[in-house]
Design a protein around this motif. Structure first.
Motif, PDB file in Angstrom:
ATOM      1  N   GLU A  14      19.335  97.664  30.446  1.00 38.44           N
ATOM      2  CA  GLU A  14      18.614  96.877  29.452  1.00 38.44           C
ATOM      3  C   GLU A  14      17.126  97.186  29.525  1.00 38.44           C
ATOM      4  O   GLU A  14      16.616  97.542  30.588  1.00 38.44           O
ATOM      5  CB  GLU A  14      18.862  95.388  29.719  1.00 38.44           C
ATOM      6  N   LEU A  17      13.360  95.466  28.680  1.00 38.94           N
ATOM      7  CA  LEU A  17      12.615  94.240  28.393  1.00 38.94           C
ATOM      8  C   LEU A  17      11.231  94.635  27.905  1.00 38.94           C
ATOM      9  O   LEU A  17      10.429  95.188  28.654  1.00 38.94           O
ATOM     10  CB  LEU A  17      12.511  93.381  29.657  1.00 38.94           C
ATOM     11  N   TRP A  29      12.319  85.838  26.831  1.00 37.88           N
ATOM     12  CA  TRP A  29      11.872  85.212  28.067  1.00 37.88           C
ATOM     13  C   TRP A  29      10.409  84.798  27.991  1.00 37.88           C
ATOM     14  O   TRP A  29       9.607  85.411  27.278  1.00 37.88           O
ATOM     15  CB  TRP A  29      12.035  86.183  29.236  1.00 37.88           C
ATOM     16  N   ILE A  75      20.161  83.818  20.389  1.00 37.15           N
ATOM     17  CA  ILE A  75      19.491  84.647  21.379  1.00 37.15           C
ATOM     18  C   ILE A  75      19.512  83.968  22.746  1.00 37.15           C
ATOM     19  O   ILE A  75      19.423  82.745  22.854  1.00 37.15           O
ATOM     20  CB  ILE A  75      18.038  84.926  20.927  1.00 37.15           C
ATOM     21  N   ARG A  76      19.684  84.768  23.800  1.00 35.32           N
ATOM     22  CA  ARG A  76      19.610  84.203  25.147  1.00 35.32           C
ATOM     23  C   ARG A  76      18.159  83.857  25.451  1.00 35.32           C
ATOM     24  O   ARG A  76      17.237  84.555  25.017  1.00 35.32           O
ATOM     25  CB  ARG A  76      20.150  85.190  26.186  1.00 35.32           C
ATOM     26  N   GLU A 132      15.076  86.609  17.277  1.00 39.12           N
ATOM     27  CA  GLU A 132      16.499  86.371  17.040  1.00 39.12           C
ATOM     28  C   GLU A 132      16.937  87.003  15.721  1.00 39.12           C
ATOM     29  O   GLU A 132      17.993  87.646  15.649  1.00 39.12           O
ATOM     30  CB  GLU A 132      16.775  84.873  17.033  1.00 39.12           C
ATOM     31  N   TYR A 140      17.237  90.906  18.786  1.00 38.56           N
ATOM     32  CA  TYR A 140      16.967  91.093  20.218  1.00 38.56           C
ATOM     33  C   TYR A 140      17.915  90.233  21.051  1.00 38.56           C
ATOM     34  O   TYR A 140      18.378  89.171  20.608  1.00 38.56           O
ATOM     35  CB  TYR A 140      15.505  90.776  20.532  1.00 38.56           C
ATOM     36  N   HIS A 141      18.197  90.692  22.255  1.00 28.98           N
ATOM     37  CA  HIS A 141      19.232  90.078  23.092  1.00 28.98           C
ATOM     38  C   HIS A 141      18.744  88.837  23.839  1.00 28.98           C
ATOM     39  O   HIS A 141      19.445  87.824  23.902  1.00 28.98           O
ATOM     40  CB  HIS A 141      19.735  91.122  24.102  1.00 28.98           C
ATOM     41  N   ARG A 142      17.559  88.932  24.427  1.00 27.65           N
ATOM     42  CA  ARG A 142      16.987  87.810  25.190  1.00 27.65           C
ATOM     43  C   ARG A 142      15.548  87.579  24.757  1.00 27.65           C
ATOM     44  O   ARG A 142      14.870  88.503  24.299  1.00 27.65           O
ATOM     45  CB  ARG A 142      16.965  88.090  26.701  1.00 27.65           C
ATOM     46  N   SER A 177      15.360  93.402  24.892  1.00 29.12           N
ATOM     47  CA  SER A 177      14.923  92.015  24.947  1.00 29.12           C
ATOM     48  C   SER A 177      13.402  91.935  24.942  1.00 29.12           C
ATOM     49  O   SER A 177      12.717  92.959  24.975  1.00 29.12           O
ATOM     50  CB  SER A 177      15.503  91.345  26.204  1.00 29.12           C
TER      51      SER A 177
END
Length: 330
Positions: A304, A306, A46, A75-76, A38, A42-44, A10
């Motif tokens: 995970e 980041l 922030w 994407i989150r 996205e 990628y997962h998230r 992420s």
């Protein structure tokens, strides 16, 4: 390869301002970058909270997260994080309740325990240094607004948060690991000398909850990928230089081009802070970074990663993240 060890990777973006540009441009670039992240898988994605820092535009993370969520579809999206001591838990619950209502199943509520950087900022926010000590109680109240069980203010309900479940994360600074474990929440921790010990304490003290059935560890680390190891290292210089200058001058300046940062004259104190900023960062070609991240994940047992890397040149930054995605999934 890395994907054999870690389930997700992420991005955290702090909306850093670039020399010759503006905070408004930095915020718009964060939204554009989220769309690119996205597309890369990628997962998230922030965003962060910083107050009265001229070189950092990200001051209102829930507002920015809403813009990011509106501009993306899969994407989150969340915060890394909202600094809970700066805010009333009711307001935070309401804000995330709105986000989760608008973008169900995509919202992450990352929470930190830091307070304002200076006395003036803390006074403007209406909170003092000691408020960080009450993080656990504020977290109890905040979570209670989502479950409908908060007892600090009988009869008060956070709407539309009540009954909703954004994913909740605790940023592990200070006693954050113990607090995350006690509340049964996923933990985010920076890669560094204390990482392995903090993760061990977190796993040992974890109590399953309605928010997480098992420990979940996210390791935050600065990663740059280039065609060569030297090229990748250069990408990390602008942010490291700005961080070093902030330690000596008290102001985080806009990012300058990497070549300019490399040629700047520095005193011994600034040089020491620069080297400290670069310590623990990962850089190299795609295969080199995949190996380094694999070792980091093995050492920490992380679920995970980041990634937090920023640099002056936006095209070179995107190229780094593209190379990283290819290395992780290759």
């Amino acid at each position: 390869m890395l994907h054999a060890y870690v389930t997700a990777y992420s991005i955290l973006d702090r909306s850093l301002v670039r020399q010759g540009s503006t905070p408004a441009a930095a915020l718009r670039e964060t939204v554009r970058f989220a769309r690119q992240a996205e597309e890369l898988g990628y997962h998230r994605f922030w965003v962060s909270e910083h107050h009265s820092v001229p070189g950092v535009a990200g001051s209102a993370p829930t507002v920015l997260a809403a813009a990011v969520a509106a501009a993306t579809s899969r994407i989150r999206v969340g915060t890394g994080g909202v600094m809970l001591p700066n805010h009333q838990p009711l307001v935070v619950a309401e804000q995330f309740g709105v986000l989760e209502s608008l973008y169900p199943g995509r919202v992450d509520m990352g929470l930190g325990r830091s307070v304002g950087f200076t006395g003036g900022i803390r006074r403007a926010l209406g909170h003092g240094k000691d408020d960080a000590d009450g993080f656990g109680d504020r977290l109890d109240e905040l979570l209670g607004y989502f479950t409908g069980t908060q007892a600090a203010h009988p009869g008060v309900h956070a709407l539309p948060a009540e009954g909703l479940r954004p994913q909740v994360f605790v940023l592990a600074m200070g006693s954050g690991a113990e607090i995350a474990a006690a509340h049964g929440l996923p933990m985010v921790i920076g890669a560094g000398a204390r990482m392995v010990d903090a993760v061990a304490r977190y796993r040992a003290g974890f109590r399953p909850s309605g928010w997480a059935a098992r420990p979940y560890v996210v390791i935050a680390v600065n990663v740059a990928v280039g065609a060569t190891r030297a090229e990748a290292a250069t990408l990390q210089l602008p942010e490291a230089w700005a961080t070093a200058l902030s330690r000596t001058s008290g102001a985080f300046p806009p990012l300058v081009p990497a070549e300019e940062a490399a040629g700047l004259e520095m005193g011994a104190r600034e040089r020491a802070y620069l080297e400290e900023s670069l310590k623990g960062q990962i850089h190299g070609t795609g295969p080199e970074v995949a190996v380094a991240l694999g070792s980091l994940v093995e050492a920490s047992g992380a679920d995970e990663v980041l990634v937090t890397m920023n640099t002056y040149d936006l095209d070179r930054r995107l190229d780094s993240y593209r190379r990283l995605a290819a290395a992780l999934t290759g």
